[in-house]
Scaffold this motif. Structure first.
Motif, short mmCIF file in Angstrom:
data_model
loop_
_atom_site.label_atom_id
_atom_site.label_comp_id
_atom_site.label_asym_id
_atom_site.label_seq_id
_atom_site.Cartn_x
_atom_site.Cartn_y
_atom_site.Cartn_z
N TRP A 144 13.37 -10.23 1.15
CA TRP A 144 13.28 -11.63 0.71
C TRP A 144 11.89 -11.93 0.14
O TRP A 144 11.73 -12.63 -0.86
CB TRP A 144 13.58 -12.51 1.92
CG TRP A 144 13.99 -13.91 1.68
CD1 TRP A 144 13.77 -14.67 0.56
CD2 TRP A 144 14.70 -14.74 2.60
NE1 TRP A 144 14.29 -15.92 0.75
CE2 TRP A 144 14.86 -15.98 1.98
CE3 TRP A 144 15.20 -14.56 3.89
CZ2 TRP A 144 15.52 -17.05 2.62
CZ3 TRP A 144 15.85 -15.62 4.52
CH2 TRP A 144 16.01 -16.84 3.88
N MET A 145 10.85 -11.37 0.79
CA MET A 145 9.49 -11.59 0.31
C MET A 145 9.31 -11.00 -1.08
O MET A 145 8.62 -11.59 -1.93
CB MET A 145 8.49 -10.96 1.29
CG MET A 145 8.33 -11.77 2.56
SD MET A 145 7.49 -10.87 3.88
CE MET A 145 5.92 -10.61 3.14
N LEU A 146 9.91 -9.85 -1.32
CA LEU A 146 9.85 -9.26 -2.66
C LEU A 146 10.51 -10.19 -3.68
O LEU A 146 9.99 -10.42 -4.77
CB LEU A 146 10.55 -7.89 -2.67
CG LEU A 146 10.66 -7.18 -4.00
CD1 LEU A 146 9.29 -6.81 -4.55
CD2 LEU A 146 11.53 -5.92 -3.90
N LEU A 148 10.89 -13.47 -3.40
CA LEU A 148 10.10 -14.69 -3.57
C LEU A 148 8.84 -14.44 -4.39
O LEU A 148 8.44 -15.27 -5.22
CB LEU A 148 9.70 -15.26 -2.21
CG LEU A 148 10.84 -15.87 -1.40
CD1 LEU A 148 10.37 -16.20 0.01
CD2 LEU A 148 11.36 -17.12 -2.10
N GLY A 149 8.21 -13.29 -4.16
CA GLY A 149 6.90 -13.06 -4.76
C GLY A 149 6.94 -12.52 -6.16
O GLY A 149 6.05 -12.83 -6.97
N ARG A 150 7.97 -11.73 -6.47
CA ARG A 150 7.87 -10.95 -7.71
C ARG A 150 9.05 -11.07 -8.66
O ARG A 150 9.01 -10.52 -9.75
CB ARG A 150 7.67 -9.47 -7.37
CG ARG A 150 6.31 -9.17 -6.75
CD ARG A 150 5.17 -9.61 -7.64
NE ARG A 150 3.86 -9.17 -7.15
CZ ARG A 150 2.70 -9.66 -7.63
NH1 ARG A 150 2.71 -10.59 -8.58
NH2 ARG A 150 1.55 -9.24 -7.16
N GLY A 196 12.91 -20.32 -3.42
CA GLY A 196 11.63 -20.83 -3.90
C GLY A 196 11.72 -21.33 -5.32
O GLY A 196 10.80 -21.14 -6.11
#
Lengths: 245, 245
Positions: A144-146, A148-150, A196
DNA sequence: CGCCCGGTTGACTATGGTCAATACGTGTGG
DNA sequence: CCACACGTATTGACCATAGTCAACCGGGCG
């Protein structure tokens, strides 16, 4: 009104083999059964607010709930999506750090906090299963962080659709190739909070994927995917790496 | 050359009371000691690539390592930052899903996978501690998701600085109020990978915080914060909620 | 000395956010 | 039955934030 669930025997529980009780033998199950009770929530209802005391821990039996955080000016980010068999609450912490909300009508199998924490200490199968589930959640959070971030907005939408498709396929034991249908449990706004984005961007990118023939809408909440591989290609993920396989 | 660490007795280990072995008694520690060995990595060296077999699990004793994921076109997102006492690897999975890299010179305390997994099953103190640490990591991941999904570039930088300051204050047991100094273990590029930004934006926002008097640079890697509360105010976090307290 | 690496700054651009109008579906009440 | 309102979703016009590409700086090292 949320459909109420009569007290069910664990043996007939739909999440018996995927929830925190999955590894329990009959004896352990009996001990869990003593401290469990069911609660129902209607779509939209809060299950807990950040800062609330949370008197129980438990499993989602039916429905979908979200975990989210809010900044002081109101921006909110979903940080967890709870489907049937997922676990709510943290042993050893009586206060929720997050807002937990019923996204659809939800049934929880709740355990009173203290007895459950006690049980964790002397029922290794529950503790082992909880560790495994927590590690799975951590992996999901990192994916999920990948996202959101990229990832771009389009890739984010495609990723969310594949994630939901995968989880639905596990629950429904359906195959994941060729043409499939995805039932979105989330509103556009909830999807935006997950990814996001703003809800307008979510709407635009869904329209774009539709115009490009990657997906077809059947109403607002049901999505037909003629070729699941094509959807995966839109996620930006490495097709060979561990992620997709 | 990385400074090598002579085999140390667990009793003198700097992370003895915060790592996965924190709750162990003397007997349990002895069993861990049997299967442990140390490894050193120089700054920049890979510890594991995604898809690699990872023959060990272990703890960071000294230095900083990162966990990251890469999309097929090269975009990368850091998804974990490992400081001393943090745990590397997942019991039950022999293959790393992530790239793990030594950010500074690193010393690991490694446990051979099989014996450690065996030990997990019959050493409840280790399993309990690992569950606790994993739940902490999940909380950290969720805070991180809020940063990635909803914060502005300036808020992201301020958030990263407070996170590093807090972790350094725990490790060094220093107070966190009024004027403090932060030693950045990360390059601008690594900060960008952490925050889902480009290194140019990181550089610009650090300059902006400097121009606004929130921080002062002492070289490129050391940051003086005259008023930590002012930095926190730049993070966008709710000052009253559980997050900040 | 000159190169390389990490970092800073500038000019321009693109992606996604904001604000606003409009559409659609469903349940309520006249 | 239709009118209306409400919640959800779509679409458009415009704009702001952060990304891209490129030049330049400064310290360390062969």
């Amino acid at each position: 009104m949320a459909q109420s669930m009569s007290d069910t025997n664990c043996g007939e529980c739909p999440i018996r083999h995927r929830a925190v009780c999955a590894k329990c033998d009959a004896d352990e199950l009996a001990r869990l059964e003593e401290i469990k009770y069911y609660r129902n929530y209607e779509a939209g209802q809060p299950i807990a607010w950040a800062g609330d005391d949370l008197a129980f821990l438990g499993s989602v039996v039916r429905g979908v709930a979200s975990i989210s955080q809010t900044l002081e000016d109101g921006r909110t980010q979903m940080v967890g999506l709870l489907l049937p068999s997922d676990f709510i609450g943290r042993p050893g912490r009586g206060v929720s750090l997050y807002d937990v909300t019923a996204v659809s009508d939800v049934t929880l199998c709740c355990f009173r906090r203290r007895p459950f924490e006690q049980l964790l200490l002397n029922t290794p199968h529950v503790a082992e299963r909880l560790l495994d589930m927590t590690l799975d959640e951590l992996d999901a959070a990192r994916e999920w962080m990948l996202i959101l971030g990229r990832k771009t907005a389009r890739e984010k939408i495609a990723s969310l659709l594949t994630i939901i498709a995968r989880r639905e396929s596990v629950i429904g034991m359906r195959a994941l190739k060729g043409p499939i249908a995805i039932d979105l449990p989330l509103t556009r706004e909830a999807m935006a909070d997950y990814l996001g984005l703003t809800l307008e961007t979510v709407s635009r990118q869904i329209s774009a994927l539709k115009n490009d023939g990657v997906i077809f809408l059947e109403g607002k909440r049901r999505i037909q995917v003629p070729d699941f591989q094509e959807l995966i290609a839109e996620t930006g993920d490495d097709m060979d790496g561990g992620m997709v396989a």
